[in-house]
Motif scaffolding. Structure first.
Motif: not given
Length: 531
Positions: A378-391, A416-423
């Motif tokens: 399938n050669s699929k990459w995962p989706l990484i979620l990380l807070h915008e500040r960290r990015v 994920t945008p500021p003020g959001s909980n990436d969980d």
């Protein structure tokens, strides 16, 4: 007299005139009675408690309250296991309850439970059920529990009054009270004894729903039923189940069961054996399923996540944050071809609590590459979620910029945008896409807010991938290839895991039940072929 002697004498006179600080606190008669009744309850002294009660009834000074009656009724119900006190406990218990009701005192759940136990002890399931129904009809703050209904249910089942037992169970279901193994086992036993095969099938699924591994006593009831003559006579009434239909039902239910009724005809083969580490039954060679949550449960879970995420964000900021989460939902709808979601912060900060520790992008990259390799053709990459500040911080780092930009451009990384909980973002994405979630987060703060610990625990067992880094080497701990739960296959066979002391899966006994008539290649003109 010396000055010192005069001082001691004066001190003695003053101290003797002071009131005694350790003076016993006086209690009113009602408080005294309750204290003494509680002491009798702790020491299980029924005779002394009844003597106190009799004295209080004849006294004009004591006014009996709900607490007094509750303690007395509890002690009576707790004494029925003692054969020398059984008769006394039952007779006096009902007498006490009658006085309680005639005094205009409404019984609470604890009192009703005690009376139901007394009624069941003398074989009066009718009264045990009536007192619960009366309690429910009145309503109020106190509500019935499993223990309130259990005496009537178990009494009816023991006396083989099946229909009455079913009525209690239906009343419990309407009240939203879940059964436990003891009650389901009793219902299975009475259904088997009275030859009600459809009820037996129903309660097997109740067992599957509420119980993980069955105890020895329950496994014997199941074994005796399937070995019996009645079970061999049960068939699908000549309809012949469509294998495709059964497979579709199994898939819709999350795997491991179809719930469409008995399959095949003739005698059952009952064996006890083990299951391999990959989930293959060593008795019948059938592969056990990795059971997931069903479609209805999963959708409810997803909807709850959306509601909670928006509610929390609305409390923290303006209503614009709801629009931000909606944007992520839309983005995921258009890009949602992922087999794994990655909690970027959890992995990047893993084992970084040392002097020069920080966010480890190499650790995150190692997880992403391993998941890509694991996706096979399938050669699929995962989706990484990380807070915008960290990015932003990673983009400012020259050695990290190219990789992070590449991930963003290829849809591998979502900020994920500021003020959001990436969980909420990674949990929503994993639930919505029904895929793996790579994180060591225990997610304890989410459990009780969602659908309850039972559902969420099952979801985590199926979807959460844990990881470790030992000397820089990554190891992913994938979910078990099969679930240690009761399973019903599309061929109509059943597998029951039996509880064991050490909980070692390699030594766990499984009850394997299959039908001789259902052949290994069960398709003949779209139907299950039977010999």
């Amino acid at each position: 007299m010396a000055a010192s002697d005069q001082h001691r004498s004066r001190h003695h006179d003053e101290s003797s005139s002071k009131p005694n600080k350790k003076k016993k606190i006086s209690r009113n008669p009602e408080t005294n009675l309750l204290f003494n009744l509680n002491s009798c309850s702790k020491s299980k002294d029924l005779s002394a408690a009844l003597a106190l009660y009799d004295a209080a009834v004849t006294s004009s000074e004591v006014r009996l309250s709900q607490q007094h009656f509750q303690t007395l009724l509890y002690l009576c119900s707790a004494s029925i296991s003692d054969t020398s006190l059984r008769s006394l406990a039952i007779d006096r218990g009902f007498e006490i309850f009658d006085r309680m009701v005639s005094s205009g005192i409404s019984p609470n759940e604890a009192s009703v439970t005690s009376v139901a136990r007394l009624a069941a002890a003398k074989g009066d399931g009718e009264y045990a059920f009536k007192v619960v129904k009366d309690f429910v009809s009145v309503g109020g703050v106190s509500i019935p529990r499993l223990r309130t209904y259990a005496p009537a249910l178990l009494c009816f089942c023991e006396r083989l009054e099946a229909e009455k037992g079913y009525e209690v169970e239906e009343h419990m279901e309407a009240a939203g009270i879940a059964l436990e193994e003891a009650e389901i086992s009793a219902l299975l036993k009475v259904s088997a004894a009275t030859g009600r095969e459809n009820k037996f099938y129903r309660y097997l699924h109740k067992l599957r729903e509420y119980v993980g591994c069955v105890c020895e006593e329950t496994s014997k009831i199941i074994e005796e039923w399937f070995c019996g003559e009645k079970a061999g006579e049960v068939s699908d009434n000549g309809i012949g189940y469509d294998v495709g239909l059964l497979r579709e039902a199994v898939l819709k239910n999350g795997g491991g069961w179809h719930g469409r009724g008995w399959v095949g005809e003739g005698k059952w083969i009952v064996k006890k054996g083990n299951v391999s580490s990959t989930g293959r039954c060593l008795s019948c060679r059938e592969q056990l399923a990795c059971v997931d949550t069903n479609e209805v449960e999963t959708q409810k879970f997803v909807d709850s996540l959306v509601a909670l995420a928006m509610e929390r964000k609305a409390k923290m900021n303006s209503c614009e944050t709801n629009v931000v989460f909606s944007e992520f939902q839309d983005w995921l709808e258009n890009h949602g071809d992922y087999e794994a979601i990655v909690d970027g912060a959890n992995i990047g900060l893993y084992q970084q609590n040392f002097a020069d520790g920080g966010f480890s992008l190499p650790q995150l990259e190692a997880v992403a590459k391993e998941l890509y390799r694991g996706s096979g053709n399938n050669s699929k990459w995962p989706l990484i979620l990380l807070h915008e500040r960290r990015v932003r911080a990673l983009l400012e780092h020259s050695t990290h910029r190219n990789l992070v930009e590449e991930w963003i451009n290829n849809g591998v990384l979502y900020a994920t945008p500021p003020g959001s909980n990436d969980d909420w973002y990674w949990l929503y994405a994993a639930a919505k896409l029904k895929c793996f979630l790579v994180t060591n987060d225990e997610m304890r703060d989410h459990i009780f807010e969602l659908l309850g610990s039972t559902f969420f625990q099952k979801w985590k067992e199926r979807h959460q991938v844990r990881y470790t880094f030992v000397k820089g080497n990554l190891k992913l701990e994938m979910p078990s290839p099969f679930s240690v739960v009761i399973q019903e296959s599309e061929k109509g066979s059943w597998h029951f895991p039996v509880s064991c002391e050490n909980n070692e899966e390699s030594s766990r006994t499984w009850l394997c039940i299959s039908r001789q008539s259902v052949v290994d290649s069960p398709k003949s003109n779209g139907k299950l072929a039977t010999s």
